[in-house]
Write a protein that holds these residues in place. Structure first.
Motif, PDB file in Angstrom:
ATOM      1  N   VAL A 240       2.334  -4.305  -8.347  1.00 46.66           N
ATOM      2  CA  VAL A 240       3.541  -4.089  -7.552  1.00 46.66           C
ATOM      3  C   VAL A 240       3.733  -5.334  -6.697  1.00 46.66           C
ATOM      4  O   VAL A 240       2.820  -5.750  -5.981  1.00 46.66           O
ATOM      5  CB  VAL A 240       3.418  -2.850  -6.636  1.00 46.66           C
ATOM      6  CG1 VAL A 240       4.666  -2.687  -5.788  1.00 46.66           C
ATOM      7  CG2 VAL A 240       3.143  -1.592  -7.449  1.00 46.66           C
TER       8      VAL A 240
ATOM      9  N   ARG B 248       2.455   1.586  -3.424  1.00 46.16           N
ATOM     10  CA  ARG B 248       1.463   2.062  -4.397  1.00 46.16           C
ATOM     11  C   ARG B 248       1.187   3.553  -4.231  1.00 46.16           C
ATOM     12  O   ARG B 248       1.069   4.283  -5.207  1.00 46.16           O
ATOM     13  CB  ARG B 248       0.158   1.284  -4.283  1.00 46.16           C
ATOM     14  CG  ARG B 248       0.196  -0.056  -4.961  1.00 46.16           C
ATOM     15  CD  ARG B 248      -1.206  -0.683  -5.017  1.00 46.16           C
ATOM     16  NE  ARG B 248      -1.223  -1.752  -5.970  1.00 46.16           N
ATOM     17  CZ  ARG B 248      -1.350  -1.613  -7.292  1.00 46.16           C
ATOM     18  NH1 ARG B 248      -1.486  -0.438  -7.810  1.00 46.16           N
ATOM     19  NH2 ARG B 248      -1.353  -2.657  -8.080  1.00 46.16           N
TER      20      ARG B 248
ATOM     21  N   ASP C 135       0.836  -1.209   0.000  1.00 44.27           N
ATOM     22  CA  ASP C 135       0.000   0.000   0.000  1.00 44.27           C
ATOM     23  C   ASP C 135       0.869   1.257   0.000  1.00 44.27           C
ATOM     24  O   ASP C 135       0.584   2.221  -0.723  1.00 44.27           O
ATOM     25  CB  ASP C 135      -0.937   0.026   1.208  1.00 44.27           C
ATOM     26  CG  ASP C 135      -2.016  -1.040   1.153  1.00 44.27           C
ATOM     27  OD1 ASP C 135      -2.340  -1.512   0.038  1.00 44.27           O
ATOM     28  OD2 ASP C 135      -2.528  -1.406   2.233  1.00 44.27           O
TER      29      ASP C 135
ATOM     30  N   GLU D 201       1.830   5.428  -7.679  1.00 43.69           N
ATOM     31  CA  GLU D 201       0.686   5.786  -8.531  1.00 43.69           C
ATOM     32  C   GLU D 201       0.763   7.210  -9.069  1.00 43.69           C
ATOM     33  O   GLU D 201       0.540   7.427 -10.262  1.00 43.69           O
ATOM     34  CB  GLU D 201      -0.633   5.504  -7.814  1.00 43.69           C
ATOM     35  CG  GLU D 201      -0.953   4.017  -7.858  1.00 43.69           C
ATOM     36  CD  GLU D 201      -2.252   3.639  -7.182  1.00 43.69           C
ATOM     37  OE1 GLU D 201      -2.865   4.472  -6.487  1.00 43.69           O
ATOM     38  OE2 GLU D 201      -2.636   2.470  -7.349  1.00 43.69           O
TER      39      GLU D 201
END
Length: 176
Positions: free
Chosen positions: A27, A10, A7, A14
């Motif tokens: 990922v 990301r 998380d 992102e």
């Protein structure tokens, strides 16, 4: 609310992908001996080329080195695309697969091989291929809720390619 390592990765990656005109597809972080391996898959509407992947890899490397998300341990970074047999997980994957053949596992346990004719945010219109070449292909509307998983199939002898070859052969009769 706890966030996982993926998380946090990301969240860092992102915005970088979006700035580069890319979609962050996957990922993964795995242990490779004494180092961690960070594998990142990106895609774009018209696909990604080697230069785009190389530039994004440079940007990601700088961002990872400048943050604490990977900690102080060594890591190996790999940036690539989902590949020829990519999974169809999101509507944009289906849209990008228009014209391609897919193996589709249905929620009800069935399995079909179908060509993606069109796709939107809710589902896809597919042309279901006949089993063992018997019968005719049939169009079917599939809602994504009916699909357990699907993957693009590599085709070596597409019908469209054969038709193109025939047209080229017809043009070889000396007429210009």
């Amino acid at each position: 609310m706890s966030t996982t390592h993926i998380d946090r990765l990301r969240a860092l990656l992102e915005p970088l992908a979006a700035q580069s005109g890319l979609d962050l597809e996957d990922v993964k972080v795995t242990q490779a001996g004494s180092r961690r391996q960070v594998q990142i898959d990106v895609d774009a509407e018209d696909g990604v080329d080697l230069d785009t992947v190389a530039e994004f890899s440079r940007v990601v490397g700088e961002a990872l080195d400048g943050s604490d998300v990977m900690g102080s341990g060594a890591y190996v970074l790999e940036v690539g695309s989902p590949g020829a047999e990519r999974p169809l997980d999101l509507p944009r994957h289906w849209i990008r697969a228009e014209g391609r053949l897919a193996k589709i596992h249905l929620v009800d346990g069935g399995e079909i091989v179908a060509r993606v004719l069109a796709a939107d945010e809710d589902g896809a219109l597919v042309e279901v291929q006949p089993v063992k070449g018997r019968g005719r292909a049939k169009e079917r509307r599939l809602e994504y809720a009916e699909v357990d998983r699907a993957r693009v199939q590599v085709e070596f002898n597409r019908k469209d390619d054969e038709e193109l070859d025939e047209l080229l052969e017809e043009g070889d009769d000396g007429a210009e």
